[in-house]
Design a protein around this motif. Structure first.
Motif, PDB file in Angstrom:
ATOM      1  N   LYS A 165       0.810  -1.215   0.000  1.00 20.00           N
ATOM      2  CA  LYS A 165       0.000   0.000   0.000  1.00 20.00           C
ATOM      3  C   LYS A 165       0.849   1.274   0.000  1.00 20.00           C
ATOM      4  O   LYS A 165       0.359   2.340  -0.351  1.00 20.00           O
ATOM      5  CB  LYS A 165      -0.940   0.006   1.206  1.00 20.00           C
ATOM      6  CG  LYS A 165      -2.024  -1.061   1.133  1.00 20.00           C
ATOM      7  CD  LYS A 165      -2.960  -0.974   2.319  1.00 20.00           C
ATOM      8  CE  LYS A 165      -4.075  -2.014   2.208  1.00 20.00           C
ATOM      9  NZ  LYS A 165      -5.021  -1.935   3.348  1.00 20.00           N
ATOM     10  N   ARG A 214      -3.457   7.984 -11.660  1.00 19.82           N
ATOM     11  CA  ARG A 214      -4.267   7.082 -10.847  1.00 19.82           C
ATOM     12  C   ARG A 214      -4.759   5.912 -11.694  1.00 19.82           C
ATOM     13  O   ARG A 214      -4.898   6.017 -12.902  1.00 19.82           O
ATOM     14  CB  ARG A 214      -5.465   7.820 -10.264  1.00 19.82           C
ATOM     15  CG  ARG A 214      -5.120   8.960  -9.314  1.00 19.82           C
ATOM     16  CD  ARG A 214      -6.381   9.650  -8.863  1.00 19.82           C
ATOM     17  NE  ARG A 214      -6.155  10.673  -7.861  1.00 19.82           N
ATOM     18  CZ  ARG A 214      -5.901  11.932  -8.144  1.00 19.82           C
ATOM     19  NH1 ARG A 214      -5.842  12.321  -9.406  1.00 19.82           N
ATOM     20  NH2 ARG A 214      -5.713  12.821  -7.183  1.00 19.82           N
ATOM     21  N   ALA A 256      -5.871   1.331 -11.614  1.00 26.51           N
ATOM     22  CA  ALA A 256      -5.428  -0.014 -11.248  1.00 26.51           C
ATOM     23  C   ALA A 256      -4.327  -0.543 -12.148  1.00 26.51           C
ATOM     24  O   ALA A 256      -3.552  -1.403 -11.734  1.00 26.51           O
ATOM     25  CB  ALA A 256      -6.640  -0.960 -11.289  1.00 26.51           C
ATOM     26  N   THR A 310     -11.683  -1.478 -15.989  1.00 29.48           N
ATOM     27  CA  THR A 310     -10.680  -0.828 -15.143  1.00 29.48           C
ATOM     28  C   THR A 310     -11.269   0.397 -14.461  1.00 29.48           C
ATOM     29  O   THR A 310     -11.038   0.637 -13.265  1.00 29.48           O
ATOM     30  CB  THR A 310      -9.452  -0.425 -15.980  1.00 29.48           C
ATOM     31  OG1 THR A 310      -8.880  -1.605 -16.562  1.00 29.48           O
ATOM     32  CG2 THR A 310      -8.409   0.267 -15.131  1.00 29.48           C
ATOM     33  N   GLU A 349     -13.385  -0.682 -11.571  1.00 29.60           N
ATOM     34  CA  GLU A 349     -12.550  -1.085 -10.433  1.00 29.60           C
ATOM     35  C   GLU A 349     -12.015   0.139  -9.700  1.00 29.60           C
ATOM     36  O   GLU A 349     -12.014   0.199  -8.465  1.00 29.60           O
ATOM     37  CB  GLU A 349     -11.393  -1.953 -10.929  1.00 29.60           C
ATOM     38  CG  GLU A 349     -10.490  -2.470  -9.819  1.00 29.60           C
ATOM     39  CD  GLU A 349      -9.365  -3.345 -10.334  1.00 29.60           C
ATOM     40  OE1 GLU A 349      -8.475  -3.688  -9.535  1.00 29.60           O
ATOM     41  OE2 GLU A 349      -9.368  -3.672 -11.542  1.00 29.60           O
ATOM     42  N   ASN A 350     -11.568   1.136 -10.477  1.00 31.78           N
ATOM     43  CA  ASN A 350     -11.038   2.351  -9.863  1.00 31.78           C
ATOM     44  C   ASN A 350     -12.127   3.095  -9.084  1.00 31.78           C
ATOM     45  O   ASN A 350     -11.888   3.591  -7.974  1.00 31.78           O
ATOM     46  CB  ASN A 350     -10.449   3.268 -10.930  1.00 31.78           C
ATOM     47  CG  ASN A 350      -9.197   2.683 -11.561  1.00 31.78           C
ATOM     48  OD1 ASN A 350      -8.490   1.889 -10.949  1.00 31.78           O
ATOM     49  ND2 ASN A 350      -8.918   3.075 -12.796  1.00 31.78           N
ATOM     50  N   ASP A 362     -14.797   1.803  -7.773  1.00 31.71           N
ATOM     51  CA  ASP A 362     -15.189   1.004  -6.618  1.00 31.71           C
ATOM     52  C   ASP A 362     -14.227   1.193  -5.452  1.00 31.71           C
ATOM     53  O   ASP A 362     -14.602   1.024  -4.290  1.00 31.71           O
ATOM     54  CB  ASP A 362     -15.253  -0.471  -7.030  1.00 31.71           C
ATOM     55  CG  ASP A 362     -16.150  -1.290  -6.117  1.00 31.71           C
ATOM     56  OD1 ASP A 362     -17.180  -0.754  -5.657  1.00 31.71           O
ATOM     57  OD2 ASP A 362     -15.810  -2.457  -5.855  1.00 31.71           O
ATOM     58  N   GLN A 363     -12.980   1.554  -5.763  1.00 33.09           N
ATOM     59  CA  GLN A 363     -11.966   1.713  -4.724  1.00 33.09           C
ATOM     60  C   GLN A 363     -11.911   3.132  -4.159  1.00 33.09           C
ATOM     61  O   GLN A 363     -11.121   3.402  -3.254  1.00 33.09           O
ATOM     62  CB  GLN A 363     -10.592   1.329  -5.280  1.00 33.09           C
ATOM     63  CG  GLN A 363     -10.468  -0.155  -5.618  1.00 33.09           C
ATOM     64  CD  GLN A 363      -9.142  -0.498  -6.278  1.00 33.09           C
ATOM     65  OE1 GLN A 363      -8.336   0.376  -6.590  1.00 33.09           O
ATOM     66  NE2 GLN A 363      -8.908  -1.781  -6.499  1.00 33.09           N
ATOM     67  N   MET A 364     -12.739   4.031  -4.673  1.00 30.93           N
ATOM     68  CA  MET A 364     -12.679   5.427  -4.252  1.00 30.93           C
ATOM     69  C   MET A 364     -13.313   5.682  -2.886  1.00 30.93           C
ATOM     70  O   MET A 364     -13.073   6.701  -2.263  1.00 30.93           O
ATOM     71  CB  MET A 364     -13.364   6.326  -5.289  1.00 30.93           C
ATOM     72  CG  MET A 364     -12.555   6.570  -6.539  1.00 30.93           C
ATOM     73  SD  MET A 364     -13.430   7.667  -7.699  1.00 30.93           S
ATOM     74  CE  MET A 364     -13.371   9.237  -6.808  1.00 30.93           C
ATOM     75  N   GLY A 365     -14.165   4.793  -2.446  1.00 31.42           N
ATOM     76  CA  GLY A 365     -14.855   5.033  -1.182  1.00 31.42           C
ATOM     77  C   GLY A 365     -16.332   5.297  -1.396  1.00 31.42           C
ATOM     78  O   GLY A 365     -16.866   5.101  -2.493  1.00 31.42           O
TER      79      GLY A 365
END
Length: 440
Positions: A226, A247, A249, A311, A314-315, A317-320
């Motif tokens: 991380k 930025r 994945a 992609t 996925e990006n 989904d990872q933002m919060g």
């Protein structure tokens, strides 16, 4: 014909020369290139692939610039202004600098019916060839083997991801598409393959012509946690690297291919570890999972095929957590739009479909109909959709973004994606960011 005098005049002239927008062949370009005497005395990197080309070019450029080299870059398409397609020394070229090269190509054309892309590629190649460069980075427009960029012999070919796109021109599957993209490889020269699972056609072609094949997972690789990541090649390592400023994945995969290319040409273009760190830390590329500061959160992404949209999903989904996700979307009608929808449907609360200023584009009305079909086609047990999903139609991307801004709360996010025309359309006259609602 009256000789064009402005960049807009020349571009309009280029659009009229050939009856088709795309006509894949190298013969016309090669003939005109030879008449122009076009060539490079410095190392040339050529980048092809389905996705990741722009990011790869930008990272390669940034590291070389931080190494003190004078670098020329050609990428396409542009977001807002044609001049964005060419950078020298990290700066976008001025329109006036292009004009004599349009005239030179027109003279050398001698009646050849070049497409818009072929003509303008030759223009930018000629400009770069006379710019006293230390390195040139060229992004392939479509495919590889028959793309106008491939009229220039490369010193190092880079293949990013290979997936399904432009199948009408490149073939029905990854093997056929890989074969076309592998056409940029050259005998005895480095061929950097960044796709973790490349089509066998790419490997076979590299071996058939005797290219110096560098494969991800075989000749170079990366590991990360991380906080930081590290890269290892055939004879060099980089440890404790900060994540690239771009930025997304897939950026470590793109960065890994860049570092492999630089190792492969280290005898001609040596770079320091500090230049690698600085270049990756400071690289910029508009429209690639670009998060614009402010409220609501605004994300710009030119994802325009299923692989890129996966992609993007996925990006996102990872933002919060965001209470509501608004999406401005416009796309070309030849894309697999329903599959693109399927990737994003669970994440989107409100869709704003936009017309685009090109006959190749699907209309907002057509996009809305495809959205309805994609929702109806969802398999039982699929991820639930947000409650009360809404959709609307708009005449242009900017109008769609304004509507999204008016509907969004400051804590929401707005995603603008699809074609370059979609992202470029919201950037063209300055990005609208806040309405009276957000000003309180």
């Amino acid at each position: 014909m009256t000789t064009p005098s402005t960049l807009a005049d020349w571009l309009a002239h280029c659009e009229r020369l050939h009856p088709r927008t795309i006509d894949l062949t190298l013969e016309r370009v090669q003939r005109v290139r030879k008449r122009l005497g076009l060539g490079f005395d410095c190392p040339v990197f050529t980048v092809a692939g389905t996705n990741g080309k722009g990011s790869t070019c930008a990272m390669l450029e940034a590291i070389l610039l931080h190494s003190g080299y004078r670098v020329g870059v050609y990428t396409s398409p542009h977001l807002v202004h044609f001049e964005e397609r060419c950078r020298i020394g990290g700066e976008i070229v001025e329109a006036a600098a292009l004009l004599p090269h349009f005239a030179a190509v027109e003279t050398a054309r001698q009646g050849e019916t070049l497409t818009y892309f072929e003509f303008t590629t030759l223009v930018i190649l000629r400009l770069l060839s006379e710019a006293s460069l230390d390195a040139v980075v060229l992004e392939v427009g479509l495919g590889g083997r028959l793309d106008a960029v491939n009229s220039i012999d490369t010193d190092c070919a880079i293949l990013t991801s290979i997936d399904l796109d432009h199948m009408d021109y490149l073939g029905p599957d990854r093997e056929a598409i890989g074969r076309e993209k592998a056409g940029i490889l050259r005998t005895g020269r480095p061929a950097i393959v960044g796709d973790p699972v490349p089509p066998q056609s790419v490997i076979d072609h590299a071996r058939e012509i005797g290219a110096d094949l560098w494969r991800f997972g075989h000749d170079f690789n990366y590991r990360g946690d991380k906080q930081q990541w590290g890269w290892a090649g055939r004879a060099r390592r980089h440890n404790g690297l900060a994540y690239p400023a771009l930025r997304g994945a897939n950026q470590l995969l793109n960065a890994s291919g860049v570092l492999a290319a630089l190792e492969a040409l280290r005898d001609r273009l040596p770079v320091t570890a500090q230049a690698v760190r600085n270049g990756l830390a400071m690289v910029e590329l508009p429209g690639r999972f670009q998060i614009v500061p402010g409220a609501p959160t605004l994300v710009l992404d030119v994802a325009h095929n299923p692989h890129a949209v996966a992609t993007l999903a996925e990006n996102l989904d990872q933002m919060g957590y965001y209470p509501c996700t608004h999406v401005v979307f416009g796309a070309m009608k030849d894309k697999d739009i329903e599959t693109m929808f399927a990737r994003l449907l669970p994440l989107v609360d409100r869709w704003y479909f936009s017309d685009l200023p090109t006959p190749r584009a699907a209309t907002a009305q057509e996009l809305r109909a495809l959205h309805v079909r994609a929702v109806a086609a969802r398999a039982p047990g699929a991820t639930p959709l947000p409650p009360q999903v809404q959709a609307s139609e708009h005449p242009a991307p900017r109008a769609a973004l304004v509507a999204a801004l008016e509907a969004a709360d400051p804590a929401d996010r707005i995603v603008v994606f699809g074609s370059f025309f979609t992202v470029g359309g919201v950037l063209e006259n300055g990005l609208p960011r806040r309405t009276a609602k957000h000003l309180g």
